[in-house]
Design an enzyme around this catalytic site. Structure first.
Site, PDB file in Angstrom:
ATOM      1  N   HIS A   1      76.208  43.633  50.350  1.00 51.07           N
ATOM      2  CA  HIS A   1      77.644  43.230  50.625  1.00 51.07           C
ATOM      3  C   HIS A   1      78.686  44.231  49.938  1.00 51.07           C
ATOM      4  O   HIS A   1      79.586  44.585  50.436  1.00 51.07           O
ATOM      5  CB  HIS A   1      77.725  41.762  49.756  1.00 51.07           C
ATOM      6  CG  HIS A   1      79.180  41.093  50.119  1.00 51.07           C
ATOM      7  ND1 HIS A   1      79.382  40.123  50.800  1.00 51.07           N
ATOM      8  CD2 HIS A   1      80.200  41.389  48.912  1.00 51.07           C
ATOM      9  CE1 HIS A   1      80.665  40.020  50.546  1.00 51.07           C
ATOM     10  NE2 HIS A   1      81.190  40.688  49.453  1.00 51.07           N
ATOM     11  N   GLU A   2      78.019  44.703  48.579  1.00 52.58           N
ATOM     12  CA  GLU A   2      78.862  45.533  47.730  1.00 52.58           C
ATOM     13  C   GLU A   2      78.930  46.842  48.594  1.00 52.58           C
ATOM     14  O   GLU A   2      79.952  47.725  48.618  1.00 52.58           O
ATOM     15  CB  GLU A   2      78.544  45.575  46.348  1.00 52.58           C
ATOM     16  CG  GLU A   2      78.430  44.196  45.728  1.00 52.58           C
ATOM     17  CD  GLU A   2      79.991  43.735  45.791  1.00 52.58           C
ATOM     18  OE1 GLU A   2      81.070  44.318  45.847  1.00 52.58           O
ATOM     19  OE2 GLU A   2      79.916  42.303  45.798  1.00 52.58           O
TER      20      GLU A   2
ATOM     21  N   CYS B   1      83.437  35.952  49.143  1.00 52.88           N
ATOM     22  CA  CYS B   1      83.918  37.020  48.702  1.00 52.88           C
ATOM     23  C   CYS B   1      85.134  36.872  48.076  1.00 52.88           C
ATOM     24  O   CYS B   1      85.817  36.003  48.261  1.00 52.88           O
ATOM     25  CB  CYS B   1      84.178  38.083  49.648  1.00 52.88           C
ATOM     26  SG  CYS B   1      84.804  39.555  49.115  1.00 52.88           S
TER      27      CYS B   1
ATOM     28  N   HIS C   1      81.322  47.003  51.110  1.00 52.74           N
ATOM     29  CA  HIS C   1      82.652  47.215  50.759  1.00 52.74           C
ATOM     30  C   HIS C   1      82.945  48.720  50.336  1.00 52.74           C
ATOM     31  O   HIS C   1      84.270  49.094  50.892  1.00 52.74           O
ATOM     32  CB  HIS C   1      82.975  46.454  49.087  1.00 52.74           C
ATOM     33  CG  HIS C   1      83.394  45.175  49.398  1.00 52.74           C
ATOM     34  ND1 HIS C   1      84.622  44.598  49.950  1.00 52.74           N
ATOM     35  CD2 HIS C   1      82.889  44.141  48.857  1.00 52.74           C
ATOM     36  CE1 HIS C   1      84.624  43.144  49.905  1.00 52.74           C
ATOM     37  NE2 HIS C   1      83.840  42.924  49.172  1.00 52.74           N
TER      38      HIS C   1
END
Length: 173
Positions: A146-147, A103, A150
């Site tokens: 993953h996003e 990341c 976030h």
């Protein structure tokens, strides 16, 4: 994806910055601030070598928006090109597998994370606000999860199963 204005490259926030642990606010994807942020995410991602996704939190904004583009990555099977999603949620996730993630907000480490390898995500497009579903697999599925993490205030280190799953990032010359 609808046409976006030219974006501005923003600085990427690094852990342990507090914004990375903040759940994002839902956004109005048709609003001028959201449209500007969408363009900025794509602009910032495009000048960041190796970057396949970038969430609003990573540029200091606690909003539910991210960009993804896995085009040209060696691990890519399915690819929807460069796009931005707002207010995204996972509709279904299957075929979990473990893989190494990195990341931009955690530049010194990578980690072993279990993620679904088949995924359906629902979200809105910037500019039009149109709801869309993306069905994907493999590397793009991992990037989307993953996003989305976030936007929920999580980084990949929150998903690693223990200290044995965290590794110093290797640099290749």
């Amino acid at each position: 994806m609808p046409e976006l204005p030219k974006g501005t490259v923003r600085s990427v926030v690094r852990a342990p910055d507090q914004v990375l642990s903040m759940r994002g606010r839902d956004v109005d994807p048709t609003g001028p601030q959201a449209i500007e942020l969408a363009a900025d995410l794509l602009a910032t991602q495009s000048v960041s070598p190796g970057c396949v996704g970038l969430a609003a939190q990573q540029v200091g904004v606690a909003s539910r928006m991210f960009s993804v583009d896995v085009s040209g990555h060696a691990k890519t099977h399915t690819c929807h090109g460069a796009f931005v999603m707002c207010n995204a949620v996972v509709v279904s996730a299957t075929r979990k597998g473990r893989g190494r993630e990195g990341c931009m907000s955690v530049p010194d480490f990578t980690g072993d994370v279990a993620r679904a390898r088949r995924l359906v995500v629902r979200g809105q497009l910037p500019v039009t606000g149109q709801w869309v579903e993306i069905t994907t697999d493999g590397f793009e599925a991992v990037a989307l999860q993953h996003e989305i993490d976030h936007t929920d205030g999580l980084i990949f280190l929150d998903r690693v199963s223990g200290p044995h799953g965290i590794h110093p990032r290797r640099t290749y010359l």
